[in-house]
Design a protein around this motif. Structure first.
Motif, mmCIF file in Angstrom:
data_model
loop_
_atom_site.group_PDB
_atom_site.id
_atom_site.type_symbol
_atom_site.label_atom_id
_atom_site.label_comp_id
_atom_site.label_asym_id
_atom_site.label_seq_id
_atom_site.Cartn_x
_atom_site.Cartn_y
_atom_site.Cartn_z
ATOM 1 N N HIS A 23 0.837 -1.208 0.000
ATOM 2 C CA HIS A 23 0.000 0.000 0.000
ATOM 3 C C HIS A 23 0.874 1.261 0.000
ATOM 4 N N LEU A 24 1.863 1.296 0.863
ATOM 5 C CA LEU A 24 2.708 2.480 0.976
ATOM 6 C C LEU A 24 3.562 2.690 -0.274
ATOM 7 N N LYS A 25 4.103 1.607 -0.810
ATOM 8 C CA LYS A 25 4.926 1.737 -2.014
ATOM 9 C C LYS A 25 4.088 2.163 -3.220
ATOM 10 N N ALA A 26 2.845 1.720 -3.264
ATOM 11 C CA ALA A 26 1.965 2.127 -4.353
ATOM 12 C C ALA A 26 1.683 3.622 -4.310
ATOM 13 N N GLN A 27 1.791 4.213 -3.130
ATOM 14 C CA GLN A 27 1.608 5.659 -2.983
ATOM 15 C C GLN A 27 2.911 6.429 -3.190
ATOM 16 N N GLY A 28 3.976 5.723 -3.512
ATOM 17 C CA GLY A 28 5.239 6.387 -3.818
ATOM 18 C C GLY A 28 6.191 6.551 -2.655
ATOM 19 N N PHE A 29 5.899 5.936 -1.513
ATOM 20 C CA PHE A 29 6.783 6.056 -0.361
ATOM 21 C C PHE A 29 8.001 5.140 -0.501
ATOM 22 N N GLN A 30 9.173 5.641 -0.130
ATOM 23 C CA GLN A 30 10.292 4.749 0.152
ATOM 24 C C GLN A 30 10.115 4.274 1.588
ATOM 25 N N VAL A 31 10.317 2.994 1.828
ATOM 26 C CA VAL A 31 10.148 2.428 3.160
ATOM 27 C C VAL A 31 11.520 2.157 3.736
ATOM 28 N N LEU A 32 11.867 2.862 4.816
ATOM 29 C CA LEU A 32 13.154 2.714 5.476
ATOM 30 C C LEU A 32 12.935 2.055 6.828
ATOM 31 N N ALA A 33 13.466 0.858 6.991
ATOM 32 C CA ALA A 33 13.288 0.112 8.232
ATOM 33 C C ALA A 33 14.386 0.469 9.226
ATOM 34 N N ALA A 34 14.002 0.769 10.452
ATOM 35 C CA ALA A 34 14.976 0.946 11.526
ATOM 36 C C ALA A 34 15.453 -0.442 11.923
#
Length: 209
Positions: free
Chosen positions: A98-109
């Motif tokens: 869902h988040l990637k489809a909205q264009g977010f880069q996902v950075l995991a701590a």
């Protein structure tokens, strides 16, 4: 509602960042959950995301209130967190999709060989900061599906921070970068979204929430 209160709402909404968010993967302790939401509010996050633990969301009735998909979840007056929307997801894979489809880069701590110093990441891009459970961190699935890993350098004997403290450290670095880039100088929500959120906030105030 007083004109001063409405002006305060508008001033806060003018600085909301629709392209900065967090995803809490099964964070279950109420004080950590609510503290993360308070940090979100402080840096201008419009909406946070969460994957509930197996036993559900933490009970925040005695801690903080929050806005849950337009509805009220265990609200208490005076909470900073009630100004941050919260979107729930069934599982890690669907949340990240869902988040990637909205264009977010996902950075995991997450500590790993490919983890960057958290200050080296570019938070002026649409960014989601992924935070894991208090004891185990992000899941292997989440680490694999994330676009990158970030870590906070530690100089002491203890090699990790409390999840809510880590969230605050990273979020305020994101705020620093966005302040330098001028992201807080003018409203970043669409006029339609701005009006929608403002109406929601004013209705809550009218109901005394």
């Amino acid at each position: 509602m007083t004109p001063e209160r409405l002006a305060r709402m508008r001033a806060v909404l003018d600085k909301r960042q629709p392209d900065l968010t967090v995803l809490m993967e099964r964070v279950h302790k109420p004080h950590n959950f609510s503290a993360i939401l308070r940090s979100c509010d402080a840096v201008g996050v419009l909406e946070a995301h969460a994957i509930p633990a197996k036993h559900g969301l933490p009970d925040l009735e005695a801690a903080e209130g929050l806005s849950l998909q337009g509805k009220t979840y265990n609200e208490t007056s005076g909470s900073a967190a009630k100004w941050v929307g919260l979107q729930l997801h069934e599982d890690t894979a669907s949340a990240l999709a869902h988040l990637k489809a909205q264009g977010f880069q996902v950075l995991a701590a997450h500590f790993s060989e490919r983890a960057l110093d958290y200050r080296e990441a570019d938070y002026t891009r649409p960014t989601c900061i992924l935070l894991g459970t208090e004891k185990w961190g992000v899941s292997p699935e989440a680490a694999e599906l994330s676009d990158g890993h970030i870590q906070i350098p530690m100089m002491g004997m203890v090699q990790s921070l409390n999840v809510s403290v880590a969230a605050a450290v990273i979020l305020f670095e994101a705020q620093r970068q966005r302040l330098q880039a001028g992201f807080y100088n003018q409203p970043r929500l669409s006029p339609e979204r701005y009006a929608e959120v403002l109406e929601h906030w004013t209705m809550r105030q009218a109901r005394g929430l």
